[in-house]
Design a protein around this motif. Sequence first.
Motif, short mmCIF file in Angstrom:
data_model
loop_
_atom_site.label_atom_id
_atom_site.label_comp_id
_atom_site.label_asym_id
_atom_site.label_seq_id
_atom_site.Cartn_x
_atom_site.Cartn_y
_atom_site.Cartn_z
N VAL A 171 -3.88 -4.54 -5.92
CA VAL A 171 -2.76 -5.32 -6.46
C VAL A 171 -1.51 -4.44 -6.50
N TRP A 172 -1.66 -3.21 -6.96
CA TRP A 172 -0.49 -2.33 -7.08
C TRP A 172 0.14 -2.04 -5.72
N TYR A 173 -0.71 -1.67 -4.75
CA TYR A 173 -0.18 -1.27 -3.44
C TYR A 173 0.30 -2.48 -2.63
N ALA A 174 -0.52 -3.54 -2.59
CA ALA A 174 -0.31 -4.58 -1.58
C ALA A 174 0.28 -5.86 -2.13
N VAL A 175 0.39 -6.00 -3.44
CA VAL A 175 0.90 -7.26 -4.01
C VAL A 175 2.19 -7.03 -4.81
N ILE A 176 2.16 -6.04 -5.71
CA ILE A 176 3.28 -5.83 -6.63
C ILE A 176 4.62 -5.62 -5.89
N PRO A 177 4.65 -4.84 -4.77
CA PRO A 177 5.95 -4.69 -4.09
C PRO A 177 6.56 -6.04 -3.71
N LYS A 178 5.72 -6.97 -3.29
CA LYS A 178 6.22 -8.30 -2.92
C LYS A 178 6.67 -9.07 -4.17
N VAL A 179 5.92 -8.92 -5.26
CA VAL A 179 6.26 -9.63 -6.51
C VAL A 179 7.66 -9.21 -6.99
N ILE A 180 7.96 -7.91 -6.86
CA ILE A 180 9.28 -7.45 -7.36
C ILE A 180 10.38 -7.69 -6.34
N GLY A 181 10.00 -8.12 -5.14
CA GLY A 181 11.01 -8.40 -4.11
C GLY A 181 11.29 -7.20 -3.23
N GLY A 182 10.45 -6.18 -3.29
CA GLY A 182 10.66 -4.97 -2.49
C GLY A 182 9.62 -4.84 -1.38
N LYS A 183 9.45 -3.59 -0.92
CA LYS A 183 8.50 -3.31 0.15
C LYS A 183 7.52 -2.24 -0.32
N MET A 184 6.36 -2.23 0.35
CA MET A 184 5.36 -1.20 0.06
C MET A 184 5.89 0.15 0.56
N PHE A 185 5.72 1.20 -0.23
CA PHE A 185 6.27 2.51 0.18
C PHE A 185 5.65 2.97 1.50
N SER A 186 4.32 2.92 1.60
CA SER A 186 3.67 3.32 2.85
C SER A 186 2.28 2.70 2.95
N ASP A 187 2.07 1.99 4.04
CA ASP A 187 0.76 1.38 4.31
C ASP A 187 -0.29 2.46 4.59
N SER A 188 0.11 3.48 5.37
CA SER A 188 -0.86 4.53 5.74
C SER A 188 -1.30 5.33 4.52
N LEU A 189 -0.35 5.60 3.62
CA LEU A 189 -0.68 6.37 2.41
C LEU A 189 -1.72 5.60 1.59
N ALA A 190 -1.53 4.27 1.50
CA ALA A 190 -2.46 3.45 0.72
C ALA A 190 -3.86 3.53 1.33
N ARG A 191 -3.93 3.43 2.65
CA ARG A 191 -5.25 3.47 3.31
C ARG A 191 -5.91 4.84 3.14
N LEU A 192 -5.10 5.90 3.28
CA LEU A 192 -5.67 7.25 3.14
C LEU A 192 -6.20 7.45 1.71
N ALA A 193 -5.43 6.94 0.72
CA ALA A 193 -5.88 7.07 -0.68
C ALA A 193 -7.23 6.38 -0.85
N PHE A 194 -7.39 5.21 -0.26
CA PHE A 194 -8.66 4.49 -0.41
C PHE A 194 -9.82 5.23 0.24
N ILE A 195 -9.55 5.82 1.42
CA ILE A 195 -10.62 6.59 2.09
C ILE A 195 -11.01 7.80 1.22
N LEU A 196 -10.01 8.45 0.62
CA LEU A 196 -10.33 9.61 -0.24
C LEU A 196 -11.14 9.18 -1.46
N PHE A 197 -10.80 8.00 -2.02
CA PHE A 197 -11.61 7.49 -3.15
C PHE A 197 -13.04 7.24 -2.70
N LEU A 198 -13.18 6.68 -1.50
CA LEU A 198 -14.53 6.41 -0.98
C LEU A 198 -15.33 7.71 -0.86
#
Lengths: 549, 48
Positions: A236-263
């Motif tokens: 929700v924070w990475y992929a939804v909230i930026p749209k809710v506030i009317g902005g853009k996601m800072f980085s799609d790749s950073l979000a994916r890398l963070a998820f892989i590191l969590f995994l």
Amino acid sequence: MAQPLEKVDRRDAKLALAHLFVAFAALALGGFAGLLQTLVRSGKFELPAGISYYTILTTHGVLLGLVLTTFFIIGFQFAAVSRTTGALSDGSRRLGWIGFWMMTSGTACTAFFILTGQASVLYTFYAPLQAHAGFYIGLALVVVGSWVSGFAMFAHYARWRKTHRGQVSPLLAFMSVTNMVLWLVCSLGVAATVVFQLIPWSLGLTDRVNVLLSRTLFWYFGHPLVYFWLLPAYMVWYAVIPKVIGGKMFSDSLARLAFILFLLFSIPVGFHHQLLEPGISPFWKYVQVVLTFMVIIPSLMTAFAMFATFESYGRSQGATGLFGWLRKLPWSDARFFAPFVGMLFFIPAGTGGIINASHQLNQVVHNTIWVTGHFHLTVATTVVLTFFGASYWLIPHLTGRVMTKAMNRLAIIQTIVWAVGMTFMSGSMHFAGLLGAPRRSAFSTYSNSPQALEWIPYQIAQAVGGTILFIGIILILVIVINLAFFAPKGETEFPVAEAAAPYERAALALENWKLWIGLVVALILIAYTVPIIDIIQNAPPGSKGYKLW
Amino acid sequence: MAKLITAARQTKQEKEPALKGTLASVFLLGFFVIFSWVSVYFLFLHRL
């Protein structure tokens, strides 16, 4: 002409909603149990009709820690996958329903044995406390049902990739799959202890149980469980909230890398919950503490990305000064406000986690109510407030309704009530924990020992906080029932953010599942093989079961 | 030529988002983590 909204398929919406309804029913019952607990621990209230404190403690932990979270997450992820990669196939949807009914019947079975006082073993169900076999069988059904739902998501994702060769998958679908891989790998541990140790033992087929092995398998599952709760909040924070506030996601790749590191780093770390247990070599505890600290990296990456998203948006709206961008955020929109407050609470929550996982510091807080305070910040505030915030658009999207201004205002009040209640309750739990107050225990003055008497004011503060939180539960239930059945008909957007850089294309290597799952398995084998062999080979005779309630 | 380079630099600068607030925020977060950790560590030392 305005573009029509991209909607979740109507049949998939029903599947997602079914999960959400069970989740909120669990919140109602589990939340009431939580209120009773804090009142009992204040020393000013006794449960009627001989109901045990430990029965309501188990009800609270299982319904909120396991049922609310798992049902909400799977429902949300089905909706996210359907929204971003198209309607589920009939086969995948059927699997989703099979999973749902397995989980629901398992929950009913487990709840029956808890509520009838036959399974007051708390949500960690540590051996040698022994519940009725029906408790474990119900839990096994919940876990296996969630696997079936996971396979439904995997099948849908695989079908999308087959028809979109060479393309990067939509972020929400990628994140849902990552979370289900994490869940599948970690829940093998709890399934192993439940099926091979606890069920035969509770049925009387075996006499004794290897306590350390069962606890180790539980925590192999128990810590990544926390990340199974957290990752959907991060979605929700990475992929939804930026749209809710009317902005853009800072980085799609950073979000994916963070998820892989969590995994990679959230599974081989269970020993940091067992730092004070004998029978595990300090060396392997150390290895797992180091791996635990690796999880700080994607957590801080997430904090950075959130700040950067908010600042970029604020500056695009003309904000000046170091923190002027904060004023540009949509504070009156509950879809943003609730998750944002959740993010703020994650700062002390994450800090507490680092303290818990540090071997020496763990000796200060181990088995104290500090730990309870800690996970009421992580799961019961950060995660839950984000889920509430997501419900404010997800439920009306799925039911074909719109949230009214009055409900939005009520949702803002709900968030404030939650934050105030949790500050009282979790704050006093943290301080009482530092003074040595134990967790998992009913009210006692311990023969008027001076140390125990010091805890009582904090326990009263916990009851005040718990009561405020229960008001918060009533408010969220009012909002959810309104959004599901009474809100005006209309169309609500399922917001999905775009990356700030339109040319950004995440590396396909991030979806090389053979590589990542291979690394996960390698890390688990490194962290667990030798200590588990040791735990089995050098085990004491094992313990009989105890029913102490 | 010099004008072109300046223009290119300006375009590049425009693309770089100003994230001073983010830098300050992550520093504040880091200080909070360190302060809390050290506080409990001293409590541990005090109780040895």
